[in-house]
Design a protein around this motif. Structure first.
Motif, PDB file in Angstrom:
ATOM      1  N   PHE A 142     100.279  37.113   4.847  1.00 19.31           N
ATOM      2  CA  PHE A 142      99.978  37.642   3.522  1.00 19.31           C
ATOM      3  C   PHE A 142      98.483  37.633   3.226  1.00 19.31           C
ATOM      4  CE2 PHE A 142      98.752  36.890  -0.818  1.00 19.31           C
ATOM      5  CZ  PHE A 142      99.258  38.016  -1.441  1.00 19.31           C
ATOM      6  N   ALA A 143      97.809  36.514   3.471  1.00 18.95           N
ATOM      7  CA  ALA A 143      96.392  36.383   3.110  1.00 18.95           C
ATOM      8  C   ALA A 143      95.547  37.446   3.805  1.00 18.95           C
ATOM      9  CB  ALA A 143      95.877  34.988   3.445  1.00 18.95           C
ATOM     10  N   LEU A 144      95.808  37.689   5.072  1.00 17.66           N
ATOM     11  CA  LEU A 144      95.035  38.693   5.803  1.00 17.66           C
ATOM     12  C   LEU A 144      95.282  40.103   5.266  1.00 17.66           C
ATOM     13  CD1 LEU A 144      95.447  37.352   9.439  1.00 17.66           C
ATOM     14  CD2 LEU A 144      93.351  37.318   8.054  1.00 17.66           C
ATOM     15  N   ILE A 145      96.553  40.415   4.989  1.00 18.97           N
ATOM     16  CA  ILE A 145      96.878  41.750   4.481  1.00 18.97           C
ATOM     17  C   ILE A 145      96.287  41.938   3.083  1.00 18.97           C
ATOM     18  CG2 ILE A 145      98.711  43.384   3.896  1.00 18.97           C
ATOM     19  CD1 ILE A 145     100.508  41.793   5.906  1.00 18.97           C
ATOM     20  N   ASN A 146      96.411  40.917   2.245  1.00 21.50           N
ATOM     21  CA  ASN A 146      95.865  41.008   0.890  1.00 21.50           C
ATOM     22  C   ASN A 146      94.335  41.110   0.918  1.00 21.50           C
ATOM     23  OD1 ASN A 146      96.529  40.742  -2.122  1.00 21.50           O
ATOM     24  ND2 ASN A 146      94.931  39.196  -1.818  1.00 21.50           N
ATOM     25  N   ASN A 147      93.689  40.311   1.772  1.00 19.74           N
ATOM     26  CA  ASN A 147      92.227  40.395   1.890  1.00 19.74           C
ATOM     27  C   ASN A 147      91.798  41.777   2.377  1.00 19.74           C
ATOM     28  OD1 ASN A 147      92.096  37.745   1.109  1.00 19.74           O
ATOM     29  ND2 ASN A 147      91.352  36.951   3.063  1.00 19.74           N
ATOM     30  N   LEU A 148      92.562  42.328   3.291  1.00 21.48           N
ATOM     31  CA  LEU A 148      92.262  43.666   3.794  1.00 21.48           C
ATOM     32  C   LEU A 148      92.391  44.700   2.670  1.00 21.48           C
ATOM     33  CD1 LEU A 148      91.494  45.189   6.368  1.00 21.48           C
ATOM     34  CD2 LEU A 148      93.923  45.313   6.934  1.00 21.48           C
ATOM     35  N   ALA A 149      93.439  44.573   1.857  1.00 17.58           N
ATOM     36  CA  ALA A 149      93.611  45.469   0.707  1.00 17.58           C
ATOM     37  C   ALA A 149      92.445  45.324  -0.266  1.00 17.58           C
ATOM     38  CB  ALA A 149      94.932  45.176   0.004  1.00 17.58           C
ATOM     39  N   PHE A 150      92.049  44.074  -0.541  1.00 16.19           N
ATOM     40  CA  PHE A 150      90.922  43.818  -1.442  1.00 16.19           C
ATOM     41  C   PHE A 150      89.652  44.495  -0.930  1.00 16.19           C
ATOM     42  CE2 PHE A 150      87.070  41.424  -2.251  1.00 16.19           C
ATOM     43  CZ  PHE A 150      87.049  41.352  -3.633  1.00 16.19           C
ATOM     44  N   CYS A 151      89.367  44.352   0.358  1.00 14.93           N
ATOM     45  CA  CYS A 151      88.151  44.936   0.931  1.00 14.93           C
ATOM     46  C   CYS A 151      88.166  46.453   0.851  1.00 14.93           C
ATOM     47  CB  CYS A 151      87.963  44.475   2.365  1.00 14.93           C
ATOM     48  SG  CYS A 151      87.489  42.743   2.485  1.00 14.93           S
ATOM     49  N   HIS A 152      89.308  47.057   1.133  1.00 12.22           N
ATOM     50  CA  HIS A 152      89.386  48.514   1.027  1.00 12.22           C
ATOM     51  C   HIS A 152      89.190  48.955  -0.419  1.00 12.22           C
ATOM     52  CE1 HIS A 152      90.171  49.956   5.075  1.00 12.22           C
ATOM     53  NE2 HIS A 152      90.921  48.875   5.264  1.00 12.22           N
ATOM     54  N   ALA A 153      89.751  48.216  -1.358  1.00 14.32           N
ATOM     55  CA  ALA A 153      89.543  48.544  -2.772  1.00 14.32           C
ATOM     56  C   ALA A 153      88.074  48.395  -3.147  1.00 14.32           C
ATOM     57  CB  ALA A 153      90.418  47.659  -3.649  1.00 14.32           C
ATOM     58  N   ALA A 154      87.436  47.334  -2.678  1.00 12.17           N
ATOM     59  CA  ALA A 154      86.021  47.101  -2.980  1.00 12.17           C
ATOM     60  C   ALA A 154      85.144  48.214  -2.435  1.00 12.17           C
ATOM     61  CB  ALA A 154      85.579  45.748  -2.418  1.00 12.17           C
ATOM     62  N   LYS A 155      85.563  48.799  -1.315  1.00 20.67           N
ATOM     63  CA  LYS A 155      84.805  49.898  -0.701  1.00 20.67           C
ATOM     64  C   LYS A 155      85.174  51.258  -1.297  1.00 20.67           C
ATOM     65  CE  LYS A 155      84.084  50.142   3.497  1.00 20.67           C
ATOM     66  NZ  LYS A 155      83.741  50.259   4.870  1.00 20.67           N
ATOM     67  N   GLY A 156      86.180  51.282  -2.178  1.00 17.93           N
ATOM     68  CA  GLY A 156      86.574  52.537  -2.824  1.00 17.93           C
ATOM     69  C   GLY A 156      87.700  53.279  -2.152  1.00 17.93           C
ATOM     70  N   ASP A 157      88.257  52.728  -1.068  1.00 17.18           N
ATOM     71  CA  ASP A 157      89.382  53.378  -0.384  1.00 17.18           C
ATOM     72  C   ASP A 157      90.677  52.860  -1.016  1.00 17.18           C
ATOM     73  OD1 ASP A 157      91.206  54.572   1.272  1.00 17.18           O
ATOM     74  OD2 ASP A 157      90.346  53.801   3.140  1.00 17.18           O
ATOM     75  N   LEU A 158      90.990  53.406  -2.186  1.00 19.70           N
ATOM     76  CA  LEU A 158      92.099  52.898  -2.983  1.00 19.70           C
ATOM     77  C   LEU A 158      93.460  53.251  -2.397  1.00 19.70           C
ATOM     78  CD1 LEU A 158      90.569  53.584  -6.484  1.00 19.70           C
ATOM     79  CD2 LEU A 158      90.521  51.471  -5.151  1.00 19.70           C
ATOM     80  N   ASP A 159      93.560  54.382  -1.706  1.00 19.42           N
ATOM     81  CA  ASP A 159      94.840  54.734  -1.072  1.00 19.42           C
ATOM     82  C   ASP A 159      95.201  53.707   0.004  1.00 19.42           C
ATOM     83  OD1 ASP A 159      95.108  56.958  -2.706  1.00 19.42           O
ATOM     84  OD2 ASP A 159      94.237  58.330  -1.231  1.00 19.42           O
ATOM     85  N   ALA A 160      94.230  53.356   0.837  1.00 19.21           N
ATOM     86  CA  ALA A 160      94.481  52.339   1.865  1.00 19.21           C
ATOM     87  C   ALA A 160      94.798  50.996   1.219  1.00 19.21           C
ATOM     88  CB  ALA A 160      93.280  52.206   2.799  1.00 19.21           C
ATOM     89  N   ALA A 161      94.079  50.664   0.155  1.00 23.76           N
ATOM     90  CA  ALA A 161      94.310  49.393  -0.528  1.00 23.76           C
ATOM     91  C   ALA A 161      95.739  49.318  -1.072  1.00 23.76           C
ATOM     92  CB  ALA A 161      93.304  49.211  -1.657  1.00 23.76           C
TER      93      ALA A 161
END
Length: 111
Positions: A31-50
């Motif tokens: 979970f932590a890795l997947i959630n962190n990955l989602a957070f990073c994509h959101a921070a970079k503006g890739d909201l679909d991936a997030a």
């Protein structure tokens, strides 16, 4: 730990994504890795991936702390999409759950 340090302390979302993706090779349902990955994509503006990643993270939630992280990441994504009311709802739920786990909720959290 590497993904957290890269994202939160260094604000290096690309490096954090590398750490997460490498970790997910060995532990694809973490979970932590997947959630962190989602957070990073959101921070970079890739909201679909997030959003896609967050939907993968949800079934992996195993405790209240992970549920709080899930809610806050969801709040972030919704704020970035301009859905402020929905984002606020997610953050409010996260704060309520954190207070239930003993976080400082005496009003000092809000200044």
């Amino acid at each position: 730990l590497g993904s957290y340090v890269a994202a939160e302390l260094l604000l290096d979302y690309d490096k954090s994504i590398e750490f997460c993706e490498t970790g997910l090779i060995a532990n694809p349902t973490n979970f932590a890795l997947i959630n962190n990955l989602a957070f990073c994509h959101a921070a970079k503006g890739d909201l679909d991936a997030a959003e896609r990643l967050l939907s993968e993270a949800q079934p992996q939630i195993k405790n209240k702390q992970e549920e709080i992280f899930f809610l806050t990441t969801n709040g972030m994504i919704n704020f970035r999409r301009g859905r402020h009311e929905i984002g606020t709802t997610f953050y409010t739920k996260a704060i309520g759950k954190a207070c239930g786990l003993g976080a400082a909720c005496d009003g000092s959290l809000f200044g």
